[in-house]
Design an enzyme around this catalytic site. Structure first.
Site, short mmCIF file in Angstrom:
data_model
loop_
_atom_site.label_atom_id
_atom_site.label_comp_id
_atom_site.label_asym_id
_atom_site.label_seq_id
_atom_site.Cartn_x
_atom_site.Cartn_y
_atom_site.Cartn_z
N SER A 147 0.85 -1.07 0.03
CA SER A 147 0.01 0.02 0.15
C SER A 147 0.78 1.34 0.00
O SER A 147 2.12 1.26 0.58
CB SER A 147 -0.91 0.15 1.44
OG SER A 147 -1.31 1.33 1.45
N TYR A 160 -2.13 -1.35 11.00
CA TYR A 160 -2.18 -1.48 9.44
C TYR A 160 -0.88 -0.78 8.77
O TYR A 160 -0.22 -1.59 7.83
CB TYR A 160 -3.48 -0.98 9.01
CG TYR A 160 -3.61 -1.20 7.46
CD1 TYR A 160 -3.75 -2.21 6.96
CD2 TYR A 160 -3.49 0.10 6.47
CE1 TYR A 160 -3.86 -2.26 5.51
CE2 TYR A 160 -3.21 -0.22 5.16
CZ TYR A 160 -3.77 -1.30 4.81
OH TYR A 160 -3.82 -1.52 3.30
N1 LIG Z 1 -8.58 -0.23 -1.10
C1 LIG Z 1 -7.81 0.39 -0.59
O1 LIG Z 1 -7.95 1.57 -0.46
C2 LIG Z 1 -6.40 -0.31 -0.62
C3 LIG Z 1 -5.03 0.51 -0.75
C4 LIG Z 1 -4.12 -0.04 -0.48
C5 LIG Z 1 -3.86 -1.39 -0.40
N2 LIG Z 1 -4.86 -2.31 -0.20
C6 LIG Z 1 -4.74 -3.41 -0.03
O2 LIG Z 1 -5.23 -4.54 -1.09
C7 LIG Z 1 -5.63 -5.66 -0.51
C8 LIG Z 1 -7.00 -6.01 -0.95
O3 LIG Z 1 -7.96 -4.83 -0.25
P1 LIG Z 1 -9.33 -4.68 -1.07
O4 LIG Z 1 -9.14 -3.13 -0.95
O5 LIG Z 1 -9.63 -5.15 -2.15
O6 LIG Z 1 -10.23 -5.14 0.17
P2 LIG Z 1 -11.80 -5.76 0.34
O7 LIG Z 1 -12.62 -5.43 -0.79
O8 LIG Z 1 -12.00 -5.58 1.68
O9 LIG Z 1 -11.38 -7.33 -0.09
C9 LIG Z 1 -10.45 -8.12 0.88
C10 LIG Z 1 -10.20 -9.46 0.41
O10 LIG Z 1 -9.59 -10.26 1.22
C11 LIG Z 1 -10.32 -11.48 1.61
N3 LIG Z 1 -10.17 -11.56 2.92
C12 LIG Z 1 -10.22 -10.72 3.87
N4 LIG Z 1 -9.78 -11.71 5.30
C13 LIG Z 1 -9.43 -12.74 4.97
C14 LIG Z 1 -9.01 -13.89 5.85
N5 LIG Z 1 -9.04 -13.77 7.06
N6 LIG Z 1 -8.59 -15.17 4.95
C15 LIG Z 1 -8.74 -14.88 3.60
N7 LIG Z 1 -9.14 -14.07 2.93
C16 LIG Z 1 -9.70 -12.78 3.44
C17 LIG Z 1 -11.88 -11.14 1.47
O11 LIG Z 1 -12.62 -12.26 1.21
P3 LIG Z 1 -13.47 -12.97 2.56
O12 LIG Z 1 -14.21 -11.89 2.92
O13 LIG Z 1 -14.35 -14.03 1.20
O14 LIG Z 1 -12.28 -13.82 3.02
C18 LIG Z 1 -11.77 -10.29 0.00
O15 LIG Z 1 -11.59 -10.87 -0.94
C19 LIG Z 1 -5.41 -5.75 1.06
O16 LIG Z 1 -4.02 -6.24 1.20
C20 LIG Z 1 -5.47 -4.10 1.25
O17 LIG Z 1 -4.52 -3.72 2.52
C21 LIG Z 1 -6.26 -1.31 -0.10
#
Ligand SMILES: NC(=O)c1ccc[n+]([C@@H]2O[C@H](COP(=O)([O-])OP(=O)(O)OC[C@H]3O[C@@H](n4cnc5c(N)ncnc54)[C@H](OP(=O)(O)O)[C@@H]3O)[C@@H](O)[C@H]2O)c1
Length: 267
Positions: A147, A160
């Protein structure tokens, strides 16, 4: 009807957190480019729907494997499941992760320990398990989803930001160790992106997410996929964030930390 059995002629990518958000869009990019998939997350039904859609649209095989990566035993169990299905992993996409907003003195400690398990320990463990096969074949790509939070401390989301600093540091070091082996490591560093992340982190009202400039998950994934295929070490999708990272490097750390706190407060 396309042949959906895992093809020996196709490469396979394992994507964690593939049910929604950035992980789903990374899976879509991978399928669009003709690679087979292993889709991992906790919710089977959502993964089954994603699998059916990607198989039908792109003629690839998308195998569902359910895992809760907050369970320390999950990475080894997932590795065994992959090995038993006789699929080898060419690309490992460690995307699953979540955040939690609030003052550290008030936040739920168990949730933060789960976060460290998912964002750091599971990512490290899966890399440990799948890397030897890639080295044997002298080919492979690992994407660690970090991130822009990785580049500075993050008051009001302290744990985080620290997890993502680990991911970035680990990825850069491993990438250097693997130079010349045929295996590359890419740290994908998105800025604020329109997914469920902010709701899960209880950060939807923070200034960071209440602005018009959220990236789309599909743009982030398109950039990330291309960067991984080129073996780029650090991939920051937005130009604005690439500039910010350089400014943060030069600015006094205490000042940057105060600014981040102000940005993360509620509107
Ligand atoms: N969105 C942002 O602003 C942003 C910015 C920078 C980095 N990121 C990073 O991008 C990555 C993806 O995030 P996102 O924004 O796409 O969030 P999201 O829409 O909440 O998706 C999170 C994904 O991770 C899975 N997950 C969560 N907890 C889990 C667990 N305990 N075991 C297995 N799978 C799990 C969820 O599926 P289930 O609930 O079905 O398990 C879902 O598929 C993360 O690493 C986040 O830190 C996000």
């Amino acid at each position: 009807m396309p042949d959906l059995s895992p093809s020996p002629h196709r490469t396979t990518a394992l994507v964690t957190g593939a049910s929604m958000g950035i992980g789903l869009e990374l899976a879509r990019q991978i399928a669009m480019h003709g690679h087979n998939l292993i889709l991992v997350a906790r919710h089977r039904e959502t993964l089954e729907t994603v699998s059916k859609t990607l198989e039908a649209q792109h003629g690839v095989s998308a195998t569902v494997m359910v895992a809760d990566l907050s369970d320390p035993n999950a990475p080894a169990a997932l590795f065994d499941e992959v090995r038993n299905s006789a699929i080898h992993i060419d690309f490992l996409i460690n995307n699953a992760g979540f955040g939690l907003g609030g003052e550290f003195s008030d936040t739920d400690g168990n949730r933060e320990l789960d976060m460290i398990q998912v964002n750091i320990a599971a990512l490290t463990h899966l890399t440990k398990l799948f890397l030897p096969g890639m080295l044997e074949r002298r080919a492979g790509g690992i994407m660690q989803v970090a991130s822009t939070a990785a580049f500075q401390p993050g008051p009001l989301m302290a744990v985080y930001y620290a997890t993502k600093a680990y991911v970035l540091s680990f990825s850069q070091a491993l990438s250097e160790e693997l130079r010349g082996t045929g295996v590359t490591v890419t740290a994908l560093c998105p800025g604020p992106t329109a997914t469920n992340f902010a709701d899960t982190a209880r950060m939807s009202n923070s200034r960071l997410f209440v602005h018009a400039g959220l990236a789309s998950a599909s743009d982030v994934a398109r950039y990330g996929y291309a960067a991984m295929m080129r073996g780029k070490r650090i991939a920051i999708p937005s130009i604005r964030d690439r500039v910010m990272v350089q400014v943060v490097r030069l600015a006094p750390r205490a000042m940057v930390t105060r600014i981040v706190k102000a940005i993360q407060q509620n509107r």
